[in-house]
Design an enzyme around this catalytic site. Structure first.
Site, PDB file in Angstrom:
ATOM      1  CD  GLU A 292      -2.075   2.110   1.895  1.00  0.00           C
ATOM      2  OE1 GLU A 292      -1.698   3.164   1.309  1.00  0.00           O
ATOM      3  OE2 GLU A 292      -2.370   2.056   3.092  1.00  0.00           O
ATOM      4  CB  CYS A 326      -1.873   6.699   2.041  1.00  0.00           C
ATOM      5  SG  CYS A 326      -0.784   5.897   3.163  1.00  0.00           S
TER       6      CYS A 326
HETATM    7  C1  UN1 Z   1      -3.644   6.105   5.392  1.00  0.00           C
HETATM    8  O1  UN1 Z   1      -4.293   6.995   4.874  1.00  0.00           O
HETATM    9  O2  UN1 Z   1      -2.402   6.231   5.477  1.00  0.00           O
HETATM   10  O3  UN1 Z   1      -8.926   6.049   5.279  1.00  0.00           O
HETATM   11  C2  UN1 Z   1      -4.270   4.881   5.912  1.00  0.00           C
HETATM   12  C3  UN1 Z   1      -8.314   6.566   6.210  1.00  0.00           C
HETATM   13  C4  UN1 Z   1      -7.770   5.696   7.309  1.00  0.00           C
HETATM   14  C5  UN1 Z   1      -6.275   5.542   7.196  1.00  0.00           C
HETATM   15  C6  UN1 Z   1      -5.752   4.940   5.974  1.00  0.00           C
HETATM   16  N1  UN1 Z   1      -8.431   4.434   7.342  1.00  0.00           N
HETATM   17  O4  UN1 Z   1      -8.155   7.756   6.258  1.00  0.00           O
END
Ligand code: UN1
Length: 529
Positions: A292, A326
């Site tokens: 990811e 992310c």
């Molecule tokens: C991330 O964005 O690094 O969707 C992970 C979200 C959270 C985190 C995801 N479940 O913002």
């Protein structure tokens, strides 16, 4: 098969989009947990290999808070190639016993881990708040998401009966079964930004399917990682099945994923590192490489949008956790006819953000993780001012608490569409806004980057919504989400699948096809009897 989210009937649970929570009780419990965490600061922590503490002869990682870099949270042993080798070898041995357990026993242990995370959620959230500079609600969301991830993945294994099924017979005297079997030992390499949820999601899926895990927490978040190790140990994961190896980025990470006895890698982090692992991992045969990677997530705001909702949603997703998700919004494409009113609303909301020491109640915006992030942000500010116009921010925050940590102002820049700032992932609070002529241009701009994780649309027109879903190149898409334009995915609700440079396998965490990636098919045919 049920597909219901695991969280529906628990109104007090804090997600990234919570409302209606008794916040007084929440803050009292959080204060108590912070006091407990502060009392535990400054200790020296070993690696945990085969259930034994290991203290390598190498300078440890000094873990400081990004809120106040004079606060030492603890020192953490730094593993090197020798400790990696020992951990991988013993994980290989322990994995056979672990895989031989009935799957229901593994699921029972993992469900116990989820319970322990819920029991310890205030402590876990308090550690994360101090260690990575997450505000209280975001930190609690991270802890709750972790527990829900484990339960959701357990539910997948249960619903598929441990991934064993009868198959067709070609002759009356044969019996055919297919089963999904573990690969062996996974290297699990985690980032700092969701130090519990991403570590737990990746490792629990590997564990419950019978793999062993050699885990490397982020160099900036070894304490949270250690707390996860303790959860698994206390839940009954046998020694050696989850090895905890804190260590320095490349020095140790490369030795881990490149170890010949590693059977697969699950990694969340930057695209550069992910691609390096992908290209280097498979030498003698192809090994699973679940990645990811980052994002450069766009939001489109059309002339039929509710501009207040759009401004609120963008502000929350652009500046929550200082943009270090992310899933964060880092680009906005807005129709020219509404650009000025949208920008005015966005700037007004961003100006109202409370910044400072995020361990305090009601402070929403904290520091970035380290000085490297400050430098990346400074470079973007300088380029943004040169190529376009800063609508807000641009300065490093100074005075009082700000002098003690890595604090920079939430920054919004209006830029020409050709600016490279629309394409480069910064992982820092810098939002690029561009004006587009209509939906075709907005979609083309949104899709032009090499990433494809999340995307948002604010629109009141049905045909735009349909086209958005059909044509946008992203795995996690949201329409009119005021509580966060591109953030807040939750286990069982929004699978988190990165397209293009944001992922590798086309099946995301939080989703119904994630766990199956940690296992491989074995077909079993018995003839006679
Ligand atoms: C991330 O964005 O690094 O969707 C992970 C979200 C959270 C985190 C995801 N479940 O913002």
């Amino acid at each position: 098969m049920t597909t219901s989210a695991p969280s529906q009937h628990q109104p007090q649970k804090i997600t990234y989009t919570s409302a209606n929570v008794d916040l007084d009780a929440f803050h009292r419990a959080f204060d108590a947990a912070l006091a407990e965490v502060r009392a535990r600061m400054g200790q020296s922590h070993p690696l945990h290999v085969d259930g034994e503490p290991v203290r390598p002869d190498r300078p440890p990682i000094v873990d400081v808070s990004p809120i106040d870099t004079s606060v030492v949270l603890g020192t953490f042993a730094a593993a090197g190639p020798d400790e990696v080798d020992r951990a991988v070898r013993s994980a290989k041995t322990q994995q056979r016993r672990w895989a031989a357990l009935p799957w229901r026993e593994r699921v029972r242990i993992l469900r116990r881990a989820a319970e322990l995370i819920r029991e310890r959620k205030f402590l876990l959230a308090a550690i994360m708040a101090i260690e990575v500079g997450k505000n209280r609600l975001e930190a609690m969301g991270d802890a709750e998401e972790s527990a829900d991830l484990v339960d959701y993945y357990c539910q997948q294994v249960e619903e598929h009966d441990g991934f064993v099924r009868d198959m067709a017979r070609l002759t009356p005297i044969e019996h055919n079964v297919e089963t999904l079997r573990p690969y062996g030992v996974f290297a699990c390499i985690a980032p700092f930004n969701f130090p519990l949820a991403l570590s737990t999601g990746m490792s629990s899926a590997a564990l419950m399917t019978g793999n062993a895990v050699v885990y490397k927490p982020a160099e900036d978040a070894p304490w949270t990682g250690l707390a996860l190790h303790d959860v698994y140990r206390d839940a009954g994961v046998p020694p050696g099945v989850f090895q905890y190896l804190s260590g320095r980025g490349r020095e140790m990470g490369d030795a881990l994923w490149h170890h010949p006895l590693i059977d697969g890698v699950v990694f969340t982090g930057s695209k550069d590192v992910g691609m390096r692992i992908f290209h280097g991992l498979s030498e003698r045969w192809v090994k699973p490489c679940l990645l990811e990677l980052g994002g450069k997530n766009a939001v489109i705001v059309t002339d039929s949008a509710d501009l207040d909702a759009a401004a609120e949603g963008v502000m929350r997703s652009a500046f929550g956790l200082q943009n270090q998700k992310c899933s964060a919004t880092s680009r906005v494409y807005v129709y020219g006819s509404v650009a000025a009113s949208f920008a005015e609303r966005l700037v007004e909301r961003t100006r109202a953000i409370r910044m400072g020491d995020v361990t305090q109640r009601d402070v929403w915006f904290g520091p970035v993780i380290n000085e490297r992030a400050v430098k990346r942000w400074e470079r973007a500010v300088e380029q943004g001012a040169r190529e376009g116009r800063l609508l807000l921010g641009g300065e490093r925050l100074r005075g009082g608490v700000f002098d003690r940590g890595h604090f920079v102002a939430p920054t919004i820049a209006e830029l020409p569409l050709g600016s490279g700032l629309f394409e480069e992932e910064l992982f820092a609070p810098f939002l690029s806004v561009g004006v587009v002529s209509g939906f075709d241009e907005a979609l083309a701009e949104a899709n032009k980057v090499e990433y494809g994780l999340t995307a948002g649309l604010f629109s009141g027109a049905r045909e735009e919504v349909d086209r958005f879903f059909e044509e946008v190149e992203a795995g996690v898409c949201y329409v009119n989400k005021r509580s966060g334009a591109t953030t807040g995915a939750w286990p069982g609700a929004q699978p988190f699948c990165g397209w293009k440079g944001s992922g590798a396998s086309g099946k995301g965490g939080c989703g119904p096809w994630y766990v199956q990636q940690f296992v491989r098919e074995q077909s079993r045919t018995v003839v006679g009897a």
